[in-house]
Scaffold this motif. Structure first.
Motif, PDB file in Angstrom:
ATOM      1  N   SER B 338       0.722  -1.177   0.103  1.00  0.00           N
ATOM      2  CA  SER B 338       0.069   0.137   0.084  1.00  0.00           C
ATOM      3  C   SER B 338       0.823   1.305  -0.043  1.00  0.00           C
ATOM      4  CB  SER B 338      -1.167   0.194   1.099  1.00  0.00           C
ATOM      5  OG  SER B 338      -0.203  -0.220   2.515  1.00  0.00           O
ATOM      6  N   ALA B 339       2.025   1.082   0.460  1.00  0.00           N
ATOM      7  CA  ALA B 339       3.102   2.293   0.434  1.00  0.00           C
ATOM      8  C   ALA B 339       3.772   2.438  -0.907  1.00  0.00           C
ATOM      9  CB  ALA B 339       3.965   2.325   1.731  1.00  0.00           C
ATOM     10  N   GLY B 340       3.374   1.667  -1.699  1.00  0.00           N
ATOM     11  CA  GLY B 340       4.179   1.631  -3.020  1.00  0.00           C
ATOM     12  C   GLY B 340       5.510   1.065  -3.151  1.00  0.00           C
ATOM     13  N   ASN B 341       5.923   0.254  -1.968  1.00  0.00           N
ATOM     14  CA  ASN B 341       7.176  -0.380  -1.917  1.00  0.00           C
ATOM     15  C   ASN B 341       7.180  -1.808  -2.772  1.00  0.00           C
ATOM     16  OD1 ASN B 341       8.347   1.508  -0.297  1.00  0.00           O
ATOM     17  ND2 ASN B 341       6.999   0.434   1.627  1.00  0.00           N
ATOM     18  N   THR B 342       8.272  -2.184  -3.465  1.00  0.00           N
ATOM     19  CA  THR B 342       8.398  -3.258  -4.145  1.00  0.00           C
ATOM     20  C   THR B 342       8.392  -4.461  -3.273  1.00  0.00           C
ATOM     21  OG1 THR B 342       9.279  -2.336  -5.961  1.00  0.00           O
ATOM     22  CG2 THR B 342       9.452  -4.668  -6.053  1.00  0.00           C
ATOM     23  N   LEU B 343       7.760  -5.516  -3.357  1.00  0.00           N
ATOM     24  CA  LEU B 343       7.582  -6.746  -2.479  1.00  0.00           C
ATOM     25  C   LEU B 343       8.447  -7.779  -3.049  1.00  0.00           C
ATOM     26  CD1 LEU B 343       3.802  -6.654  -1.805  1.00  0.00           C
ATOM     27  CD2 LEU B 343       5.403  -5.806  -0.497  1.00  0.00           C
ATOM     28  N   ASP B 344       9.235  -8.400  -1.967  1.00  0.00           N
ATOM     29  CA  ASP B 344      10.080  -9.509  -2.329  1.00  0.00           C
ATOM     30  C   ASP B 344       9.013 -10.834  -2.645  1.00  0.00           C
ATOM     31  OD1 ASP B 344      11.983 -11.449  -2.525  1.00  0.00           O
ATOM     32  OD2 ASP B 344      12.722 -11.318  -0.852  1.00  0.00           O
ATOM     33  N   ARG B 345       8.929 -11.058  -3.999  1.00  0.00           N
ATOM     34  CA  ARG B 345       8.130 -12.533  -4.400  1.00  0.00           C
ATOM     35  C   ARG B 345       8.993 -13.230  -5.152  1.00  0.00           C
ATOM     36  NH1 ARG B 345       2.527 -11.328  -3.686  1.00  0.00           N
ATOM     37  NH2 ARG B 345       2.102  -9.070  -3.459  1.00  0.00           N
ATOM     38  N   ARG B 346      10.504 -13.251  -4.828  1.00  0.00           N
ATOM     39  CA  ARG B 346      11.148 -14.276  -5.420  1.00  0.00           C
ATOM     40  C   ARG B 346      10.658 -15.534  -5.741  1.00  0.00           C
ATOM     41  NH1 ARG B 346      16.665 -13.516  -2.280  1.00  0.00           N
ATOM     42  NH2 ARG B 346      15.876 -11.735  -1.778  1.00  0.00           N
ATOM     43  N   ASP B 347      10.872 -16.099  -6.872  1.00  0.00           N
ATOM     44  CA  ASP B 347      10.337 -17.140  -7.210  1.00  0.00           C
ATOM     45  C   ASP B 347      11.136 -17.894  -8.462  1.00  0.00           C
ATOM     46  OD1 ASP B 347       8.911 -19.832  -7.621  1.00  0.00           O
ATOM     47  OD2 ASP B 347       6.982 -18.819  -7.861  1.00  0.00           O
ATOM     48  N   ARG B 348      12.057 -18.702  -8.130  1.00  0.00           N
ATOM     49  CA  ARG B 348      12.974 -18.917  -9.275  1.00  0.00           C
ATOM     50  C   ARG B 348      13.810 -20.499  -8.827  1.00  0.00           C
ATOM     51  NH1 ARG B 348      16.042 -13.764  -7.173  1.00  0.00           N
ATOM     52  NH2 ARG B 348      17.875 -14.766  -5.793  1.00  0.00           N
ATOM     53  N   PHE B 349      14.377 -20.771 -10.090  1.00  0.00           N
ATOM     54  CA  PHE B 349      15.106 -22.330 -10.071  1.00  0.00           C
ATOM     55  C   PHE B 349      16.151 -21.996 -11.235  1.00  0.00           C
ATOM     56  CE2 PHE B 349      13.227 -25.339 -12.343  1.00  0.00           C
ATOM     57  CZ  PHE B 349      11.781 -25.026 -12.225  1.00  0.00           C
ATOM     58  N   ALA B 350      17.277 -22.908 -10.866  1.00  0.00           N
ATOM     59  CA  ALA B 350      18.149 -23.245 -11.827  1.00  0.00           C
ATOM     60  C   ALA B 350      18.355 -24.616 -11.791  1.00  0.00           C
ATOM     61  CB  ALA B 350      19.441 -22.357 -11.631  1.00  0.00           C
ATOM     62  N   GLU B 351      18.726 -25.249 -12.738  1.00  0.00           N
ATOM     63  CA  GLU B 351      19.083 -26.538 -13.047  1.00  0.00           C
ATOM     64  C   GLU B 351      20.391 -26.653 -13.890  1.00  0.00           C
ATOM     65  OE1 GLU B 351      16.011 -29.052 -14.213  1.00  0.00           O
ATOM     66  OE2 GLU B 351      16.813 -31.150 -13.824  1.00  0.00           O
ATOM     67  N   THR B 352      21.116 -27.822 -13.676  1.00  0.00           N
ATOM     68  CA  THR B 352      22.147 -28.167 -14.457  1.00  0.00           C
ATOM     69  C   THR B 352      22.306 -29.523 -14.735  1.00  0.00           C
ATOM     70  OG1 THR B 352      24.662 -27.732 -15.476  1.00  0.00           O
ATOM     71  CG2 THR B 352      24.058 -27.774 -13.176  1.00  0.00           C
ATOM     72  N   GLN B 353      22.659 -30.192 -15.696  1.00  0.00           N
ATOM     73  CA  GLN B 353      22.530 -31.726 -15.832  1.00  0.00           C
ATOM     74  C   GLN B 353      23.661 -32.060 -16.900  1.00  0.00           C
ATOM     75  OE1 GLN B 353      18.721 -33.585 -15.759  1.00  0.00           O
ATOM     76  NE2 GLN B 353      19.436 -34.645 -17.574  1.00  0.00           N
ATOM     77  N   ILE B 354      24.134 -33.340 -16.597  1.00  0.00           N
ATOM     78  CA  ILE B 354      25.238 -33.837 -17.815  1.00  0.00           C
ATOM     79  C   ILE B 354      24.622 -35.291 -17.808  1.00  0.00           C
ATOM     80  CG2 ILE B 354      26.970 -33.966 -15.918  1.00  0.00           C
ATOM     81  CD1 ILE B 354      28.862 -33.749 -18.350  1.00  0.00           C
ATOM     82  N   ASP B 355      24.675 -35.922 -18.769  1.00  0.00           N
ATOM     83  CA  ASP B 355      24.294 -37.167 -19.120  1.00  0.00           C
ATOM     84  C   ASP B 355      24.868 -37.727 -20.228  1.00  0.00           C
ATOM     85  OD1 ASP B 355      22.419 -37.138 -21.319  1.00  0.00           O
ATOM     86  OD2 ASP B 355      21.432 -35.958 -20.181  1.00  0.00           O
ATOM     87  N   VAL B 356      25.061 -39.161 -20.223  1.00  0.00           N
ATOM     88  CA  VAL B 356      25.664 -39.734 -21.505  1.00  0.00           C
ATOM     89  C   VAL B 356      24.524 -40.977 -21.767  1.00  0.00           C
ATOM     90  CG1 VAL B 356      27.298 -41.597 -22.193  1.00  0.00           C
ATOM     91  CG2 VAL B 356      28.215 -39.579 -20.542  1.00  0.00           C
ATOM     92  N   LEU B 357      24.379 -40.758 -22.962  1.00  0.00           N
ATOM     93  CA  LEU B 357      23.443 -41.652 -23.813  1.00  0.00           C
ATOM     94  C   LEU B 357      23.898 -42.850 -24.579  1.00  0.00           C
ATOM     95  CD1 LEU B 357      20.393 -42.824 -24.844  1.00  0.00           C
ATOM     96  CD2 LEU B 357      20.639 -40.949 -26.449  1.00  0.00           C
ATOM     97  N   TYR B 358      23.742 -44.072 -24.389  1.00  0.00           N
ATOM     98  CA  TYR B 358      24.243 -45.078 -25.101  1.00  0.00           C
ATOM     99  C   TYR B 358      23.382 -45.608 -26.075  1.00  0.00           C
ATOM    100  CZ  TYR B 358      27.116 -48.717 -26.822  1.00  0.00           C
ATOM    101  OH  TYR B 358      27.764 -49.939 -27.630  1.00  0.00           O
ATOM    102  N   ARG B 359      23.409 -45.791 -27.245  1.00  0.00           N
ATOM    103  CA  ARG B 359      22.262 -46.227 -28.173  1.00  0.00           C
ATOM    104  C   ARG B 359      22.479 -47.538 -28.406  1.00  0.00           C
ATOM    105  NH1 ARG B 359      23.371 -41.335 -30.735  1.00  0.00           N
ATOM    106  NH2 ARG B 359      21.977 -39.790 -30.683  1.00  0.00           N
ATOM    107  N   LEU B 360      21.430 -48.632 -28.179  1.00  0.00           N
ATOM    108  CA  LEU B 360      21.356 -49.824 -28.509  1.00  0.00           C
ATOM    109  C   LEU B 360      20.221 -50.168 -29.563  1.00  0.00           C
ATOM    110  CD1 LEU B 360      20.957 -50.883 -24.705  1.00  0.00           C
ATOM    111  CD2 LEU B 360      23.262 -51.273 -26.210  1.00  0.00           C
TER     112      LEU B 360
END
Lengths: 366, 535
Positions: B338-360
């Motif tokens: 109501s005072a015009g202040n920005t609110l902290d509504r942080r909502d985020r995530f990060a992901e990293t992945q490494i994988d090996v696929l072997y085809r058959l």
């Protein structure tokens, strides 16, 4: 295929006539032979009195040719035999030549009669299914049946502390020494004897240092536990359920911090152990803990086979919380049979604290 | 038809045990041949009906290779259909390929069902107590070949006996077999349809020792010997994997005038077997089957590859994928107090992945193993984070193993089903998860897939993903997902687009952009990068 289209196809592939008449040497080449049985090659030689016909054969992959002259047998046929000792898998290749004495006394010129040294005709040599499989398995190991192996691994799950400032590590090391012999007596493919030493230090709680520990008491048994065992002996059988599918079953006897204890390990693997494979394994050691793992190995990078492993474990003490280890292995096999390996990984029991795993290994096949 | 004859045979056997009806196989003779039809001496008087199938055989007189006793055998010719039936005769329509083959005097057999009871079985002969004579290995082998060729087409008999003779020329039975081969060849020549301008004596056949078994995926070299080289100007080898409808033609190289050499191509040498025949063209332009035929090809058994063969190192079987992505659900959430202040509504995530696929190859299309780390904060659209109530922190480090199955469906696009097991540790310790994906289409071509995953301490995600290659080097992926990540928060939707570029055959960078939101006000953008290596 209709007969008209067939005829058209045939007309389109009119044969280029080869060298004219091979002076009457006629021979129906065998396509395959049984290992350990002599091969008798038969030919009809129209003008046998004026030339000698010679068989040149060699094992597939060999360089030098062995020569055998055709001799006349009953019924007017001419025969040359490849001795049983030379009839070995995977096969042989051969060609026939004739040589007629020149009128002026010069050395006779050899003429190809069937196939040639540059393009010999192959004979596949077959064995029984088990023998053939044994040969393939030995081919993968360079004919070596024994392996001596040593591995060392350092596993750190990170240091744990508490509000009082007491710090206790959560780590262990493991040494494996073993000897394997490939019996290739299917389904029993391999037997393996080994020695394992596994010792570690862990906080005396599942994931934390007990709250009442202080820096002054962090070394006490109430705060830290010496886990593992110094001597563990084991015996393993490698059972090949099918070619490329194997179960390794291990029984283990250890003398741990408390007493004599038992352990067991089983690994089901599809593929080639030192190459491309997928494996799932479970290992249990009383009081020390349990490991469950998946491993994917690939040998598609030239000269450097690799593997990745996901391991779920509570080692080195079954009182510890379960954690995961993510491992990467690379190996460097040498032609001498020596195979060197290195391992790097990450180990954690929760997302907050973790540590590195590292290891080295060496094996020698002979 | 084969089933019917088999059924008839089974019935005959059954009748021998407990006769209930007199169904029989009647045997007659061809008494007349016409342009498109033949007549047999079997009529409605013995139960023949219009539409029935009738089988033709050619009698042949041979001698037993060991005893040299006269043996009356027969050669299968083919089948026709009963077109009309009189009391004593039946008119048979023939398929075109038999029009010039069936001759007067050939055997004709038809299966007839009868309602009346069967005659009582003949009395069983007294058991023969005489000891079974033993034979040496060479005799046993000749007898084995004899048994194997009995009732077989003539080309197959010639091929088998030629092969045997090639490797047993000094056998005591060789002369007998040579004599029988002459009879067989003469019979085969007599059976060859007359062609305009073709001399009847032309021998276009080849001698050949055929292999019995072959390794899957390897060339099979073959050699043939022309019976009459002067008469043959061209030859061709025709090959197919057993069960396939079409033959592929392979060129045969003529060597030293009398030999033909070539190989069955490795690609066609697959389980359960490979079939082939040789055709030759004579000097007068006539064509003929030189060894076996398209209707009765020679067969080599091929064993299904062992499991280990699927793990043999070859190119283009391995894929390494590295990806990292970041999602923000609150980029555009500028709601203020109501005072015009920005609110902290942080909502985020990060992901990293490494994988090996072997085809058959086979039902299991590929296996994949990888590691990943996941971290985020928030997860709720209406929450306002303060020092007193900070945004929850979520983290998970994990490994996973995955197998993708290719469902054995013959029609329509490929159907794949992948299952993944995840094990890792979060802030609350050890946790596991599972994931599954159903894919319609080839994995590396245009495909549509639906996936669902759930991981303890992290949440669930389900998505619909379209992957396609609008340009040869440019893969594109479009997806819509529903998720409560990170940390089992409020449901949200994510729209993502992935764009790749194949720099080299073995490397492909990718970039991702995404929009995601949990409500209209609580939404944001995200992005990601990836690298894919194939070798």
């Amino acid at each position: 295929m209709t007969s008209s289209s067939l005829t058209l196809a045939l007309v389109a592939v009119a044969l280029a006539a080869g060298p004219v008449a091979a002076d009457g040497v006629r021979h129906v080449p065998p396509a395959e032979a049984e290992a350990g049985a002599p091969i008798e090659l038969v030919a009809s030689i129209a003008d046998a009195g004026h030339k000698d016909v010679v068989l040149h054969y060699r094992a597939r992959g060999a360089v030098a040719w062995v020569d055998v002259a055709f001799t006349q047998a009953a019924g007017g046929q001419w025969v040359a035999a490849i001795p049983a000792a030379a009839v070995l898998p995977p096969g042989l290749e051969y060609y026939l030549q004739s040589a007629a004495a020149a009128a002026d006394g010069a050395a006779p010129a050899a003429i190809d009669e069937f196939a040639s040294a540059a393009d010999p005709h192959p004979i596949v040599v077959r064995t029984g299914d088990k023998d053939a499989r044994r040969l393939r398995d030995l081919g993968r190991t360079g004919g070596r049946r024994s392996r001596a192996h040593a591995a060392f691994e350092w596993v750190d799950f990170g240091q744990r502390d508490n509000a009082a400032g007491a710090v206790v590590p959560d780590r262990y090391y493991r040494i494996d020494l073993d000897f394997a012999y490939r019996l290739l007596a299917y389904p029993l493919e391999e037997i393996r004897f080994g020695y394992t030493r596994l010792e570690g230090i862990v906080p005396n709680s599942d994931r934390r240092v007990p709250a009442d520990c202080t820096p002054a008491t962090e070394g006490s048994a109430a705060c830290r536990v010496d886990a593992g065992f110094k001597v563990g002996g084991w015996f393993e059988l490698g059972l090949a359920l099918a070619e490329g599918v194997r179960f390794d079953g291990r029984g283990m006897f250890t003398a741990n911090q408390e007493s004599f204890a038992l352990g067991a390990r089983g690994e089901l693997r599809a593929g080639i152990a030192d190459g491309n494979h997928l494996a799932v394994a479970v290992e249990y050691m009383a009081d020390v803990g349990t490991i469950g793992s998946f491993r994917l190995g690939w040998a598609t990078v030239p000269k450097v086979p690799m593997a990745m492993t996901v391991e779920v474990t509570d080692l080195p003490s079954s009182t510890r919380a379960t954690g995961v280890r993510l491992l990467y292995d690379a190996f460097y096999p040498l032609p001498t049979g020596l195979r060197l390996g290195g391992r790097l990984g990450y180990a954690a029991r929760d997302q907050i604290i973790g540590g590195l795993s590292a290891g080295v290994s060496a094996s020698y096949d002979f | 038809m084969i089933a019917r004859w088999g059924w008839a045979a089974a019935l005959v056997v059954a009748l021998g045990v407990a006769p209930v009806a007199a169904d029989v196989v009647l045997a007659g003779r061809v008494v007349k041949t016409d342009r498109r039809e033949v007549y047999v001496n079997l009529g409605e008087g013995v139960g023949v009906e219009v539409g029935g199938r009738i089988r033709f055989k050619r009698p042949i007189a041979l001698r037993h290779p060991v005893t040299r006793a006269a043996v009356n055998d027969w050669l299968p010719l083919g089948e026709g259909t009963v077109a009309a039936v009189g009391n004593q005769l039946a008119r048979i329509e023939l398929p075109p390929e038999l029009l010039t083959t069936i001759k007067a005097g050939d055997l004709a057999e038809i299966y007839v069902e009868r309602a009346e009871a069967a005659p009582p079985p003949p009395p069983k002969p007294a058991p023969d107590d005489r000891p079974i004579p033993t034979v040496d290995a060479e005799t046993a082998q000749v007898l084995q070949v004899w048994r194997a060729t009995t009732g077989k087409p003539i080309d197959e008999r010639i091929g088998v006996w030629s092969g045997w003779l090639a490797s047993h020329a000094t056998s005591p039975y060789a002369e007998a077999v040579r004599a029988d081969l002459e009879v067989l060849r003469a019979t085969a020549l007599a059976m060859t349809p007359d062609l305009p301008g073709r001399p009847r004596a032309l021998d276009l056949h080849v001698e050949h020792a055929a292999p019995k078994r072959a390794l899957a995926g390897a060339d099979v070299p073959l050699a043939f010997v022309l019976a009459d080289p002067a008469q043959v100007v061209a030859a061709s080898l025709h090959v197919r994997t057993r069960g396939q409808p079409v033959y592929e033609r392979v060129e045969l190289v003529r060597e030293h005038d009398i030999y033909l050499r070539g190989a069955l191509p490795a690609a066609l040498v697959a389980a359960p077997g490979v079939e082939y025949f040789v055709e030759t063209i004579g000097a007068d332009g006539s064509a003929g089957a030189a060894y076996a035929s398209d209707a009765a090809p020679a067969t080599i058994e091929v064993d299904a590859p062992a499991v280990v063969e699927r793990f043999t190192a070859t190119r283009q079987r391995t894929r390494l994928t590295i990806i990292g992505s970041y999602l923000d659900f609150a980029t555009f959430d500028d709601r203020k107090d109501s005072a015009g202040n920005t609110l902290d509504r942080r909502d985020r995530f990060a992901e990293t992945q490494i994988d090996v696929l072997y085809r058959l190859a086979g039902v299991v299309q590929g296996v994949r193993l990888g590691f990943g780390a996941y971290g985020g904060r928030g997860g709720f659209s209406e929450a306002v984070w303060t020092d007193a109530q900070p945004a929850p922190v979520i983290g998970f480090q994990y490994g996973f193993v995955e197998a993708e199955l290719r469902l054995p469906i013959d029609r329509g696009p490929a159907l794949g089903l992948a299952g993944r097991f995840v094990a890792g540790v979060g802030r609350e310790g050890f946790g596991v998860g599972v994931a599954g994906r159903l894919r319609l289409g080839e994995p590396d071509a245009t495909n549509l897939s639906v996936g669902v995953s759930g991981v303890q301490q992290v949440g669930f995600l389900s998505d619909l993903l379209l992957e396609t290659w609008p340009l040869p080097k440019v893969p594109v992926g479009l997806s819509v997902a529903v998720t409560d990540q990170p940390g089992n928060g409020d449901l949200g939707v994510r729209l993502a687009a992935d764009l790749g570029y194949r720099l080299r055959p073995w490397v492909r960078p990718t970039v991702r952009v995404s929009w995601q939101g949990r409500t209209a006000a609580h939404a944001g953008v995200g992005g990601g990068l990836g690298l894919v290596f194939d070798w």
